[in-house]
Design a protein around this motif. Sequence first.
Motif, PDB file in Angstrom:
ATOM      1  N   GLY A 168      44.233  64.713  45.010  1.00 39.99           N
ATOM      2  CA  GLY A 168      44.963  64.062  46.091  1.00 39.99           C
ATOM      3  C   GLY A 168      46.145  63.245  45.626  1.00 39.99           C
ATOM      4  N   ARG A 169      46.429  63.286  44.331  1.00 35.02           N
ATOM      5  CA  ARG A 169      47.545  62.504  43.794  1.00 35.02           C
ATOM      6  C   ARG A 169      48.872  63.214  44.075  1.00 35.02           C
ATOM      7  NH1 ARG A 169      46.093  62.636  38.950  1.00 35.02           N
ATOM      8  NH2 ARG A 169      47.557  64.214  38.184  1.00 35.02           N
ATOM      9  N   ILE A 170      49.895  62.444  44.441  1.00 35.18           N
ATOM     10  CA  ILE A 170      51.242  63.000  44.642  1.00 35.18           C
ATOM     11  C   ILE A 170      51.820  63.384  43.286  1.00 35.18           C
ATOM     12  CG2 ILE A 170      53.589  62.548  45.429  1.00 35.18           C
ATOM     13  CD1 ILE A 170      52.430  60.635  47.490  1.00 35.18           C
ATOM     14  N   GLU A 171      52.173  64.653  43.157  1.00 36.39           N
ATOM     15  CA  GLU A 171      52.698  65.151  41.878  1.00 36.39           C
ATOM     16  C   GLU A 171      54.221  65.322  41.908  1.00 36.39           C
ATOM     17  OE1 GLU A 171      50.985  65.550  39.205  1.00 36.39           O
ATOM     18  OE2 GLU A 171      48.936  65.402  39.980  1.00 36.39           O
TER      19      GLU A 171
ATOM     20  N   PHE B 250      49.182  66.436  55.122  1.00 35.83           N
ATOM     21  CA  PHE B 250      49.295  65.324  54.174  1.00 35.83           C
ATOM     22  C   PHE B 250      50.492  64.440  54.513  1.00 35.83           C
ATOM     23  CE2 PHE B 250      47.781  69.215  52.179  1.00 35.83           C
ATOM     24  CZ  PHE B 250      46.471  68.860  51.929  1.00 35.83           C
ATOM     25  N   PHE B 251      51.662  64.992  54.363  1.00 35.06           N
ATOM     26  CA  PHE B 251      52.876  64.208  54.613  1.00 35.06           C
ATOM     27  C   PHE B 251      53.945  65.126  55.206  1.00 35.06           C
ATOM     28  CE2 PHE B 251      50.883  62.347  50.810  1.00 35.06           C
ATOM     29  CZ  PHE B 251      50.661  61.049  51.243  1.00 35.06           C
ATOM     30  N   ARG B 252      54.628  64.611  56.200  1.00 34.17           N
ATOM     31  CA  ARG B 252      55.832  65.269  56.689  1.00 34.17           C
ATOM     32  C   ARG B 252      56.990  64.907  55.761  1.00 34.17           C
ATOM     33  NH1 ARG B 252      55.780  67.183  61.959  1.00 34.17           N
ATOM     34  NH2 ARG B 252      53.771  66.901  63.009  1.00 34.17           N
ATOM     35  N   PRO B 253      58.094  65.654  55.807  1.00 29.34           N
ATOM     36  CA  PRO B 253      59.283  65.222  55.051  1.00 29.34           C
ATOM     37  C   PRO B 253      59.719  63.837  55.527  1.00 29.34           C
ATOM     38  CG  PRO B 253      59.524  67.497  55.766  1.00 29.34           C
ATOM     39  CD  PRO B 253      58.301  66.961  56.467  1.00 29.34           C
ATOM     40  N   MET B 254      60.062  62.986  54.583  1.00 30.45           N
ATOM     41  CA  MET B 254      60.390  61.591  54.894  1.00 30.45           C
ATOM     42  C   MET B 254      61.697  61.187  54.231  1.00 30.45           C
ATOM     43  SD  MET B 254      56.684  59.712  54.507  1.00 30.45           S
ATOM     44  CE  MET B 254      56.225  60.559  53.007  1.00 30.45           C
ATOM     45  N   PRO B 255      62.416  60.215  54.831  1.00 28.43           N
ATOM     46  CA  PRO B 255      63.620  59.694  54.182  1.00 28.43           C
ATOM     47  C   PRO B 255      63.268  59.011  52.865  1.00 28.43           C
ATOM     48  CG  PRO B 255      63.500  59.001  56.485  1.00 28.43           C
ATOM     49  CD  PRO B 255      62.166  59.599  56.142  1.00 28.43           C
ATOM     50  N   ALA B 256      64.279  58.787  52.041  1.00 25.99           N
ATOM     51  CA  ALA B 256      64.055  58.211  50.713  1.00 25.99           C
ATOM     52  C   ALA B 256      63.373  56.846  50.784  1.00 25.99           C
ATOM     53  CB  ALA B 256      65.383  58.102  49.975  1.00 25.99           C
ATOM     54  N   GLN B 257      63.730  56.030  51.789  1.00 28.04           N
ATOM     55  CA  GLN B 257      63.142  54.688  51.878  1.00 28.04           C
ATOM     56  C   GLN B 257      61.635  54.763  52.109  1.00 28.04           C
ATOM     57  OE1 GLN B 257      65.631  55.913  53.558  1.00 28.04           O
ATOM     58  NE2 GLN B 257      67.397  54.492  53.678  1.00 28.04           N
ATOM     59  N   GLU B 258      61.182  55.694  52.959  1.00 31.76           N
ATOM     60  CA  GLU B 258      59.751  55.819  53.210  1.00 31.76           C
ATOM     61  C   GLU B 258      59.028  56.373  51.989  1.00 31.76           C
ATOM     62  OE1 GLU B 258      58.447  57.546  56.857  1.00 31.76           O
ATOM     63  OE2 GLU B 258      60.250  56.885  57.950  1.00 31.76           O
ATOM     64  N   ILE B 259      59.660  57.312  51.296  1.00 30.57           N
ATOM     65  CA  ILE B 259      59.064  57.838  50.070  1.00 30.57           C
ATOM     66  C   ILE B 259      58.897  56.722  49.049  1.00 30.57           C
ATOM     67  CG2 ILE B 259      59.526  59.311  48.057  1.00 30.57           C
ATOM     68  CD1 ILE B 259      58.498  60.919  50.370  1.00 30.57           C
ATOM     69  N   GLU B 260      59.878  55.863  48.977  1.00 30.67           N
ATOM     70  CA  GLU B 260      59.808  54.752  48.026  1.00 30.67           C
ATOM     71  C   GLU B 260      58.640  53.830  48.358  1.00 30.67           C
ATOM     72  OE1 GLU B 260      62.827  51.223  46.603  1.00 30.67           O
ATOM     73  OE2 GLU B 260      63.635  53.254  46.943  1.00 30.67           O
TER      74      GLU B 260
ATOM     75  N   GLN C 253      54.264  67.019  47.280  1.00 25.97           N
ATOM     76  CA  GLN C 253      53.292  68.044  46.911  1.00 25.97           C
ATOM     77  C   GLN C 253      52.148  67.315  46.223  1.00 25.97           C
ATOM     78  OE1 GLN C 253      55.446  70.722  44.361  1.00 25.97           O
ATOM     79  NE2 GLN C 253      56.703  71.562  46.037  1.00 25.97           N
ATOM     80  N   VAL C 254      50.931  67.512  46.713  1.00 28.25           N
ATOM     81  CA  VAL C 254      49.803  66.746  46.176  1.00 28.25           C
ATOM     82  C   VAL C 254      48.831  67.673  45.476  1.00 28.25           C
ATOM     83  CG1 VAL C 254      50.065  65.074  48.042  1.00 28.25           C
ATOM     84  CG2 VAL C 254      48.396  66.917  48.266  1.00 28.25           C
TER      85      VAL C 254
ATOM     86  N   CYS D 160      43.541  76.324  43.954  1.00 30.86           N
ATOM     87  CA  CYS D 160      45.000  76.180  44.046  1.00 30.86           C
ATOM     88  C   CYS D 160      45.399  74.842  43.425  1.00 30.86           C
ATOM     89  CB  CYS D 160      45.415  76.249  45.514  1.00 30.86           C
ATOM     90  SG  CYS D 160      47.191  76.231  45.769  1.00 30.86           S
ATOM     91  N   ASP D 161      46.532  74.808  42.755  1.00 27.79           N
ATOM     92  CA  ASP D 161      46.935  73.597  42.025  1.00 27.79           C
ATOM     93  C   ASP D 161      47.451  72.512  42.958  1.00 27.79           C
ATOM     94  OD1 ASP D 161      46.496  74.748  39.383  1.00 27.79           O
ATOM     95  OD2 ASP D 161      48.223  76.011  39.844  1.00 27.79           O
ATOM     96  N   LEU D 162      48.478  72.868  43.769  1.00 30.21           N
ATOM     97  CA  LEU D 162      49.134  71.868  44.605  1.00 30.21           C
ATOM     98  C   LEU D 162      49.153  72.348  46.055  1.00 30.21           C
ATOM     99  CD1 LEU D 162      52.220  71.017  42.342  1.00 30.21           C
ATOM    100  CD2 LEU D 162      50.070  69.751  42.499  1.00 30.21           C
ATOM    101  N   VAL D 163      49.136  71.384  46.976  1.00 23.60           N
ATOM    102  CA  VAL D 163      49.245  71.710  48.392  1.00 23.60           C
ATOM    103  C   VAL D 163      50.342  70.864  49.016  1.00 23.60           C
ATOM    104  CG1 VAL D 163      46.879  72.521  48.713  1.00 23.60           C
ATOM    105  CG2 VAL D 163      47.370  70.085  48.863  1.00 23.60           C
TER     106      VAL D 163
END
Length: 596
Positions: A363-366, A571-581, A357-358, A563-566
């Motif tokens: 544009g920062r990931i929150e 922006f990003f699809r759901p990703m596995p933990a390794q890609e998020i890291e 959620q950014v 709006c606060d967050l989008v």
Amino acid sequence: MSEATKPSSTDGSAPQEADQDAVALVRRQYLESEQRFRSLLESLPKVAVQGYDRDRRVIYWNEGSTRLYGYTAEEAQGQLLEDLIIPAFMRDGVIQAHRAWIEKGVAISAGELELKHKTGEPVSVYSQHLMLNEHTDSPLLFCVDVDLSGQKRAHRELEFATRFDRLTHLPNRQTFEVDLDGLLDSCRRLGHGLVTIYVDIDHFVEINDALGYDQGDRLLVELTRRLRECQRATDLVSRVSSDEFVLAFPCAQLATDVRRVARRVQNVFRQPFVLDGRERQVTACLGVALFPENGDSSRELIRNADVAKNRAKLAGRGTLRFFQQKLHDELVRQHHLSARLEEALDNGEFSLHYQPQVSAASGRIENLEALIRWETSEGPAISPAEFIPLAERSGLIHRLGDWVIEEACRQQAEWRAKGFLHHRIDINISGRQLVRLDALKRFEDSLQRHGLGPRDIGIELTENILIEADETVLEDLRRLYHRGIRIALDDFGTGYSSLSYLKHFPVTALKIDRSFIHDAPMQPKDRAIMEGAILIGHRLGLEVVAEGVENAEQLSLLRDMHCDLVQGFFFFRPMPAQEIERLLSGFVAGHGGVSG
């Protein structure tokens, strides 16, 4: 003549008197024996004994015979056997059997018979015969009949109970299947079709609970009467469970008759039912299966009509649905998936993906939303929209939910240890999970076990869940709220959406459903709803998140509305933990739309 030579006066009389005494004793014993025998015969309540002479005229009739056949001894005395208790169709056979017994010594076999009462009603007995003074001119014939009416009645009642419904007297499922298979044979010979309709009364349990079982029974009896009124001689009606009926209608022209037959059954519910002194409107869901299109046997047709009925129930009260093969295929697939769910948990086939959620402004990931994924070992991935409802229905949602909480907490603890300190993970909590009263306590225990605090893990709930939650669950949520744990109201605008609820719920954020975001640039009404939700959320001090953002036009509109967050594929699809890291480490660049 001397006294010694005179004959004694008792020499001849003593033996004679002794003989007379012996005869008297035997006669007395015989009479006593006969009396005891008669008393025995009279005392047997369910044993009828009749005596007949060689011409079959009654010479003896005990009390048991009176009770069994209705004639008194006086009425029966001297009457012919065949005129009293022998049905007309047995008369000649009985006369011949008695003659053969007397003239040729052919004994009459013992066995079950159905004789005749004085009123003409049938009497079931087990009859046995014996003859006294055999081979003389005056034989005596005796019939000993044991009353079998109680046993026969019990047998009939048992047979009825195994074939028919006790309350409505309709055929039960087993009888209906046999009758329907016979009807299908006739349809095949004549080239006719057949309509099978499965009827399920809506909310029948509520009628029983609110009004009592006697009123529920009254409804079922009245419904049975109405169904019989619309039944032709060739049609079949059955009660297959407490509130379910199945009907079969052979049709010469299936294509033109189906709708008419279905309307005929639906019309049964048009008029209200009188329950507890008041008129009440009752509805039912109907499922329809056709022969030969949807099945070739009674079981197949009933099953497919049941499948269609279950689909009708999902659509709401009073709905009718026709069976479609794809419905059955889907049902088979869901059954297979339900059986695989627990095995998949054991085999570690589930994983969590994370969607950022950014900030709409910077544009920062929150934050990150944890989303469960099922990568099967047998084929393609299964959508959460498919397996989550299955888990809820099977009860596995508790185990699955516990796994999600534990895995998200484990992953967050790992990321915290690696220095990723600023991104919260939000977990979706199912309404079925909250049925277990310790669900939120288990969530807190997992946080503590992994050394996490209120800013590390949040939860998301739909507004329907909160509205239906009992006071214990709401109290637990309030405790989490006061601890500083983020509680988001998910899919806002798609449920009850009563604004008065917002001031009572312990929530910190609103998530506007993607259905409003998708059409907002083009649809003024959706845009107005979205803008109103953002404004209300901010006025209540809540963070507002927009889901399903897919293009720059939607993003621009949300920025204009502050709006606060989008969150979304733009922006990003759901990703596995390794890609998020890698993303959090700066090795993956964000979408250009989130800058500036």
